[in-house]
Design a protein around this motif. Sequence first.
Motif, short mmCIF file in Angstrom:
data_model
loop_
_atom_site.label_atom_id
_atom_site.label_comp_id
_atom_site.label_asym_id
_atom_site.label_seq_id
_atom_site.Cartn_x
_atom_site.Cartn_y
_atom_site.Cartn_z
N ILE A 135 -0.72 -6.85 9.58
CA ILE A 135 0.29 -7.06 8.55
C ILE A 135 0.94 -5.71 8.26
N VAL A 136 2.22 -5.72 7.87
CA VAL A 136 2.92 -4.47 7.59
C VAL A 136 3.93 -4.71 6.48
N GLY A 137 3.90 -3.85 5.49
CA GLY A 137 4.87 -3.91 4.38
C GLY A 137 5.71 -2.65 4.37
N THR A 138 6.99 -2.82 4.06
CA THR A 138 7.90 -1.67 3.95
C THR A 138 8.26 -1.49 2.48
N TYR A 139 7.98 -0.29 1.95
CA TYR A 139 8.15 -0.02 0.52
C TYR A 139 9.16 1.10 0.31
N LEU A 140 9.85 1.02 -0.80
CA LEU A 140 10.84 2.04 -1.13
C LEU A 140 10.21 3.04 -2.09
N ILE A 141 10.08 4.28 -1.60
CA ILE A 141 9.57 5.38 -2.42
C ILE A 141 10.75 6.07 -3.07
N LYS A 142 10.95 5.87 -4.34
CA LYS A 142 12.14 6.40 -5.03
C LYS A 142 11.87 7.84 -5.46
N ASP A 201 2.58 -1.72 -6.43
CA ASP A 201 3.03 -1.37 -7.77
C ASP A 201 4.51 -1.76 -7.92
N PRO A 202 4.93 -2.31 -9.06
CA PRO A 202 6.35 -2.62 -9.26
C PRO A 202 7.26 -1.40 -9.09
N LYS A 203 6.70 -0.19 -9.27
CA LYS A 203 7.50 1.02 -9.07
C LYS A 203 7.77 1.29 -7.60
N LEU A 204 7.08 0.55 -6.71
CA LEU A 204 7.28 0.68 -5.27
C LEU A 204 7.76 -0.66 -4.74
N PRO A 205 9.04 -0.98 -4.91
CA PRO A 205 9.53 -2.29 -4.48
C PRO A 205 9.36 -2.51 -2.98
N VAL A 206 8.95 -3.72 -2.62
CA VAL A 206 8.75 -4.04 -1.21
C VAL A 206 10.06 -4.55 -0.62
N LEU A 207 10.48 -3.95 0.49
CA LEU A 207 11.72 -4.32 1.16
C LEU A 207 11.50 -5.41 2.20
N ASN A 208 10.34 -5.40 2.82
CA ASN A 208 10.07 -6.37 3.88
C ASN A 208 8.56 -6.47 4.07
N GLU A 211 18.04 -4.67 1.66
CA GLU A 211 18.70 -3.42 2.01
C GLU A 211 18.36 -2.36 0.97
N ILE A 212 18.37 -1.12 1.42
CA ILE A 212 18.08 -0.01 0.51
C ILE A 212 19.28 0.21 -0.40
N LYS A 213 19.03 0.16 -1.69
CA LYS A 213 20.08 0.41 -2.67
C LYS A 213 19.73 1.67 -3.45
N GLY A 214 20.63 2.63 -3.43
CA GLY A 214 20.38 3.88 -4.13
C GLY A 214 19.53 4.82 -3.28
N ARG A 215 19.00 5.83 -3.90
CA ARG A 215 18.22 6.83 -3.20
C ARG A 215 16.78 6.38 -3.04
N GLY A 216 16.17 6.81 -1.96
CA GLY A 216 14.78 6.46 -1.73
C GLY A 216 14.42 6.54 -0.27
N THR A 217 13.12 6.56 0.00
CA THR A 217 12.61 6.64 1.37
C THR A 217 11.82 5.37 1.70
N PRO A 218 12.24 4.60 2.72
CA PRO A 218 11.44 3.43 3.11
C PRO A 218 10.21 3.88 3.91
N VAL A 219 9.05 3.37 3.52
CA VAL A 219 7.79 3.75 4.17
C VAL A 219 7.04 2.49 4.56
N LYS A 220 6.61 2.43 5.82
CA LYS A 220 5.83 1.30 6.29
C LYS A 220 4.33 1.58 6.13
N VAL A 221 3.63 0.56 5.64
CA VAL A 221 2.17 0.61 5.54
C VAL A 221 1.63 -0.49 6.45
N PHE A 222 0.98 -0.08 7.53
CA PHE A 222 0.45 -0.98 8.56
C PHE A 222 -1.03 -1.20 8.29
N SER A 223 -1.49 -2.44 8.38
CA SER A 223 -2.90 -2.76 8.13
C SER A 223 -3.40 -3.74 9.17
#
Length: 409
Positions: A402-409, A380-387, A139-151
Amino acid sequence: MFLVASQISESAQLQAFRSLYLIFGFRRVLVSLNNDDMTLRMRVGQLIAFFFRSLLWSINLLLVLYTCIAYWLLYSLQIEHWSASMIMITLPVAWLLNLIVVCLWLMARPWRSWLSGAVVLIGMLLFGSRTFVWHSPLEIKGRGTPVKVFSYNVQSFDLNESWEFYQSSPRIRRTDNYVLRYDAPIKCFQEFYNSTSIPDYDIVKRFRKAGYRYSVLLYPERALVADGDIGVAIFSIYPIVQFGREQFGGSNGIVWAHVKIGNDTIRIINVHLHSMGIRVGKVLDQKGMKGVQRETRGVLSALHSGFTERKNEVDKIEQYIRKSPYPVIVTGDHNDTPYSVVYERMRRILPNSFEDAGRGFGFTYNRLPGYIRIDHQFHDPKLPVLNFETINYIRYSDHYPIVGTYLIK
């Protein structure tokens, strides 16, 4: 009369006793012979069993030694020669053989099963997260934008036969519609193909109409021709403020983009490394032994050149990562398994998204041998992966998306 009868009776009794003695004596001889025969057969059986147990134990020791060498090579990366890569890539096979040996010993000499069992257990502790994980979406904790990267390696959208360039194909339309409609703001492709001669297959134009106004193509000039093998591509809804590309030959190469998301900027690196060269299907399709030998030599030769080329290509990826002024996400078709020089070197720079947030085995190859994961994302550890998800029910290509969802803080 009585005396004569008595003498006859005694004589008959004596004869009868002699007969019984001979009979029972002969039986004892037969029993003795039968016991000797049984003892001989038992000894021969014991000798055969001892031979096979000794043979199995010798094989067991060699297998354990081979597995330990693979552990050392993968853990230390002291040797990056192609032969070392060949040993590393066979590690899952070594685990399977060790488990078979454990089962055999449990039926014959249970105490001997501990050796292979311990080796497999050590391997799971060291490399288990590369093989199987089970994470729940965060789950998203704190502020940030979840972004999906599809490959997705789209295998040229199945536009591989020249006759298909000039007629409609429901399969190709389904593939095109899927990649266009999948809900992700950043989409990366390998073996991307474009054809301006047919509106349905003018994928670059259709992406722009769908809102993906920003793109980076490995061969941008090929987006303007009737039959364009573009190779590696990035499409984004978010603005791309800077980009670059490097060609490795054919459709292989690197494209990167600085994507501006709100007030933040990240670098997306999309790669397609040299092919593995594993064509098990071609080997199995051969009817004669000469054909099998020829295809097997071809596979081994392709593996050799692939290990060498990918080792050089990952050097360039590392440079793009280290020189980036922004947090990095690397995605694409790496054509190497988690037990390889490429994967280990990438993993030492950036965490792997499947290991951090994936589920199951994450196999990404939709052909024989099938049970391998060669498409990866690193973040990057600065972009934690949510899923992280491998979409293994989409079978339009020889790879799964494959698709990863990352939190852009």
